[in-house]
Design a protein around this motif. Structure first.
Motif, PDB file in Angstrom:
ATOM      1  N   TYR A  22       0.824  -1.206   0.000  1.00 55.82           N
ATOM      2  CA  TYR A  22       0.000   0.000   0.000  1.00 55.82           C
ATOM      3  C   TYR A  22       0.869   1.272   0.000  1.00 55.82           C
ATOM      4  N   GLY A  23       2.148   1.080  -0.277  1.00 51.79           N
ATOM      5  CA  GLY A  23       3.069   2.218  -0.318  1.00 51.79           C
ATOM      6  C   GLY A  23       3.293   2.837   1.047  1.00 51.79           C
ATOM      7  N   GLU A  24       3.102   2.055   2.102  1.00 48.38           N
ATOM      8  CA  GLU A  24       3.227   2.623   3.449  1.00 48.38           C
ATOM      9  C   GLU A  24       4.464   2.148   4.204  1.00 48.38           C
ATOM     10  N   ALA A  25       5.378   1.486   3.508  1.00 51.10           N
ATOM     11  CA  ALA A  25       6.627   1.070   4.166  1.00 51.10           C
ATOM     12  C   ALA A  25       7.691   2.122   3.873  1.00 51.10           C
ATOM     13  N   SER A  26       8.481   2.455   4.878  1.00 45.42           N
ATOM     14  CA  SER A  26       9.535   3.464   4.678  1.00 45.42           C
ATOM     15  C   SER A  26      10.693   2.843   3.885  1.00 45.42           C
ATOM     16  N   SER A  27      11.582   3.691   3.398  1.00 45.47           N
ATOM     17  CA  SER A  27      12.739   3.195   2.625  1.00 45.47           C
ATOM     18  C   SER A  27      13.576   2.254   3.490  1.00 45.47           C
ATOM     19  N   TRP A  28      13.714   2.635   4.749  1.00 43.27           N
ATOM     20  CA  TRP A  28      14.511   1.841   5.673  1.00 43.27           C
ATOM     21  C   TRP A  28      13.885   0.449   5.861  1.00 43.27           C
ATOM     22  N   GLU A  29      12.562   0.426   5.997  1.00 41.06           N
ATOM     23  CA  GLU A  29      11.857  -0.856   6.160  1.00 41.06           C
ATOM     24  C   GLU A  29      12.010  -1.715   4.898  1.00 41.06           C
ATOM     25  N   ARG A  30      11.908  -1.051   3.754  1.00 44.16           N
ATOM     26  CA  ARG A  30      12.038  -1.797   2.486  1.00 44.16           C
ATOM     27  C   ARG A  30      13.440  -2.378   2.330  1.00 44.16           C
ATOM     28  N   LEU A  31      14.420  -1.640   2.816  1.00 45.33           N
ATOM     29  CA  LEU A  31      15.801  -2.129   2.750  1.00 45.33           C
ATOM     30  C   LEU A  31      15.961  -3.385   3.618  1.00 45.33           C
ATOM     31  N   LYS A  32      15.372  -3.322   4.820  1.00 39.90           N
ATOM     32  CA  LYS A  32      15.459  -4.472   5.727  1.00 39.90           C
ATOM     33  C   LYS A  32      14.726  -5.675   5.132  1.00 39.90           C
ATOM     34  N   LEU A  33      13.614  -5.385   4.475  1.00 38.46           N
ATOM     35  CA  LEU A  33      12.849  -6.468   3.836  1.00 38.46           C
ATOM     36  C   LEU A  33      13.678  -7.109   2.709  1.00 38.46           C
ATOM     37  N   LYS A  34      14.296  -6.275   1.903  1.00 38.97           N
ATOM     38  CA  LYS A  34      15.107  -6.783   0.783  1.00 38.97           C
ATOM     39  C   LYS A  34      16.236  -7.679   1.282  1.00 38.97           C
ATOM     40  N   LEU A  35      16.817  -7.224   2.377  1.00 44.61           N
ATOM     41  CA  LEU A  35      17.915  -8.002   2.955  1.00 44.61           C
ATOM     42  C   LEU A  35      17.424  -9.374   3.397  1.00 44.61           C
ATOM     43  N   ARG A  36      16.268  -9.378   4.024  1.00 42.30           N
ATOM     44  CA  ARG A  36      15.723 -10.663   4.507  1.00 42.30           C
ATOM     45  C   ARG A  36      15.342 -11.561   3.316  1.00 42.30           C
ATOM     46  N   ILE A  37      14.766 -10.948   2.281  1.00 39.83           N
ATOM     47  CA  ILE A  37      14.383 -11.719   1.092  1.00 39.83           C
ATOM     48  C   ILE A  37      15.597 -12.430   0.488  1.00 39.83           C
ATOM     49  N   SER A  38      16.760 -11.777   0.596  1.00 33.69           N
ATOM     50  CA  SER A  38      17.971 -12.320  -0.033  1.00 33.69           C
ATOM     51  C   SER A  38      18.395 -13.673   0.543  1.00 33.69           C
ATOM     52  N   TRP A  39      17.969 -13.952   1.760  1.00 33.00           N
ATOM     53  CA  TRP A  39      18.384 -15.255   2.327  1.00 33.00           C
ATOM     54  C   TRP A  39      17.236 -16.105   2.867  1.00 33.00           C
ATOM     55  N   CYS A  40      16.041 -15.529   3.054  1.00 31.68           N
ATOM     56  CA  CYS A  40      14.934 -16.297   3.650  1.00 31.68           C
ATOM     57  C   CYS A  40      13.919 -16.683   2.575  1.00 31.68           C
ATOM     58  N   HIS A  41      13.815 -17.982   2.292  1.00 30.97           N
ATOM     59  CA  HIS A  41      12.908 -18.392   1.211  1.00 30.97           C
ATOM     60  C   HIS A  41      11.443 -18.230   1.581  1.00 30.97           C
ATOM     61  N   ILE A  42      11.144 -18.261   2.899  1.00 27.68           N
ATOM     62  CA  ILE A  42       9.737 -18.081   3.324  1.00 27.68           C
ATOM     63  C   ILE A  42       9.294 -16.645   3.030  1.00 27.68           C
ATOM     64  N   THR A  43      10.157 -15.699   3.411  1.00 26.29           N
ATOM     65  CA  THR A  43       9.835 -14.286   3.139  1.00 26.29           C
ATOM     66  C   THR A  43       9.774 -14.035   1.629  1.00 26.29           C
ATOM     67  N   LYS A  44      10.689 -14.664   0.919  1.00 22.31           N
ATOM     68  CA  LYS A  44      10.740 -14.477  -0.538  1.00 22.31           C
ATOM     69  C   LYS A  44       9.435 -14.965  -1.173  1.00 22.31           C
ATOM     70  N   SER A  45       9.007 -16.145  -0.736  1.00 16.85           N
ATOM     71  CA  SER A  45       7.790 -16.733  -1.288  1.00 16.85           C
ATOM     72  C   SER A  45       6.566 -15.887  -0.910  1.00 16.85           C
ATOM     73  N   TYR A  46       6.532 -15.425   0.350  1.00 12.44           N
ATOM     74  CA  TYR A  46       5.406 -14.601   0.803  1.00 12.44           C
ATOM     75  C   TYR A  46       5.342 -13.310  -0.009  1.00 12.44           C
ATOM     76  N   THR A  47       6.501 -12.686  -0.196  1.00  6.99           N
ATOM     77  CA  THR A  47       6.553 -11.415  -0.931  1.00  6.99           C
ATOM     78  C   THR A  47       6.087 -11.601  -2.378  1.00  6.99           C
ATOM     79  N   LYS A  48       6.508 -12.728  -2.953  1.00  7.24           N
ATOM     80  CA  LYS A  48       6.132 -12.998  -4.353  1.00  7.24           C
ATOM     81  C   LYS A  48       4.607 -13.124  -4.478  1.00  7.24           C
ATOM     82  N   LYS A  49       4.025 -13.908  -3.563  1.00  5.36           N
ATOM     83  CA  LYS A  49       2.561 -14.103  -3.599  1.00  5.36           C
ATOM     84  C   LYS A  49       1.823 -12.797  -3.315  1.00  5.36           C
ATOM     85  N   ASN A  50       2.348 -12.069  -2.344  1.00  5.22           N
ATOM     86  CA  ASN A  50       1.694 -10.822  -1.938  1.00  5.22           C
ATOM     87  C   ASN A  50       1.726  -9.794  -3.066  1.00  5.22           C
ATOM     88  N   THR A  51       2.854  -9.732  -3.751  1.00  9.35           N
ATOM     89  CA  THR A  51       2.987  -8.787  -4.865  1.00  9.35           C
ATOM     90  C   THR A  51       2.062  -9.207  -6.012  1.00  9.35           C
TER      91      THR A  51
END
Lengths: 86, 184
Positions: A22-51
């Motif tokens: 919803y465009g409500e995550a800050s740049s800092w939050e998005r950076l932390k999310l990207k970092l987690r996506i880089s190594w966590c397949h659960i987060t990666k899969s969730y993000t893919k489905k959510n997007t």
């Protein structure tokens, strides 16, 4: 640097991902999310489905009534329903 | 299969969004769509005795709505028709038999099919939303479809922001599951 400064839990990552839809995550939050996506397949899969859901919602022509519009219809209908039931 | 029952007390809360979405994709006007939905509920009420219970309540209401939409187009077309006979179809006599639609049709326009698919997708989304708990569906619709900001929703529904995000998270997860089964 503290580990928790950059590293977030899976639940927190999902929360940020939801806000990002919803465009409500800050740049800092998005950076932390990207970092987690880089190594966590659960987060990666969730993000893919959510997007994907966000894309589908944008693509689909979904409309719904605003609360006051629904209340208006309800009000009119209740009158008729009362007449019908009497 | 057990016979379906009608419960008009729940019609507006259960079906108004689905019927509204169905209508607005066909008439493209919010006010007219609301009127048609209203008329559908009233017509349903009057013809409850005709309900045989073979179809679901929603299918039955949609069938009434379809007739309402056709009636609406008949009404406006009877006015439009008067305007069309006065239109100039062009001066070229070689084009005899060509209808106005053929002349203005864009052969490269492929949006009609896309539009139909998007309309069906919209209906599938609302069907999935119907299966969610009422609060989840309500918050999701306000946030995602109507585009309200977090603060407005929290005020209107008297919930906290963290509560809202928990509801949104559950709604999105359930909706994704449902669409994976029924659409993707």
């Amino acid at each position: 640097m503290k580990k928790s400064f950059l590293f977030i839990s899976c639940d927190e990552a999902k929360h940020i991902c939801d806000k990002a839809q919803y465009g409500e995550a800050s740049s800092w939050e998005r950076l932390k999310l990207k970092l987690r996506i880089s190594w966590c397949h659960i987060t990666k899969s969730y993000t893919k489905k959510n997007t994907k859901l966000t894309d589908v919602m944008q693509k689909a022509e979904v409309n719904c009534l605003k609360n006051d519009e629904r209340a208006n219809i309800q009000k009119k209908f209740k009158k008729q329903l009362a007449k019908h039931q009497n | 299969m057990p016979k379906q029952q009608l419960d008009p007390n729940k019609w507006v809360s259960k079906y108004s969004d689905y019927l509204f979405n169905y209508t607005i994709s066909r008439v493209s006007d919010r006010a007219i769509a609301q009127d048609l939905v209203s008329e559908t509920f009233l017509a349903g009420l009057k013809s409850m005795a005709n309900f045989k219970g073979d179809a679901s309540e929603r299918t039955w209401l949609v069938s009434i709505l379809k007739r309402k939409i056709i009636d609406y187009y008949r009404r406006i077309n009877s006015n439009k028709g008067k305007a069309e006979v006065r239109m100039n179809y062009g001066t070229s006599s070689e084009a005899e038999g060509d209808w106005l639609e053929e002349r203005i049709a864009d052969p490269f326009d492929k949006t009609a099919e896309d539009k139909m698919e998007n309309t069906e997708l919209g209906e599938a989304i609302l069907s999935c939303l119907d299966q969610l708990p009422q609060k989840q569906a309500e918050v999701f619709k306000m946030k995602t479809i109507l585009g309200y900001d977090t603060e407005t929703i929290c005020k209107e529904l008297d919930i906290t922001a963290s509560n809202l995000w928990v509801i949104i998270h559950r709604a999105r997860a359930a909706l994704t599951d449902c669409l994976e089964k029924n659409w993707f």
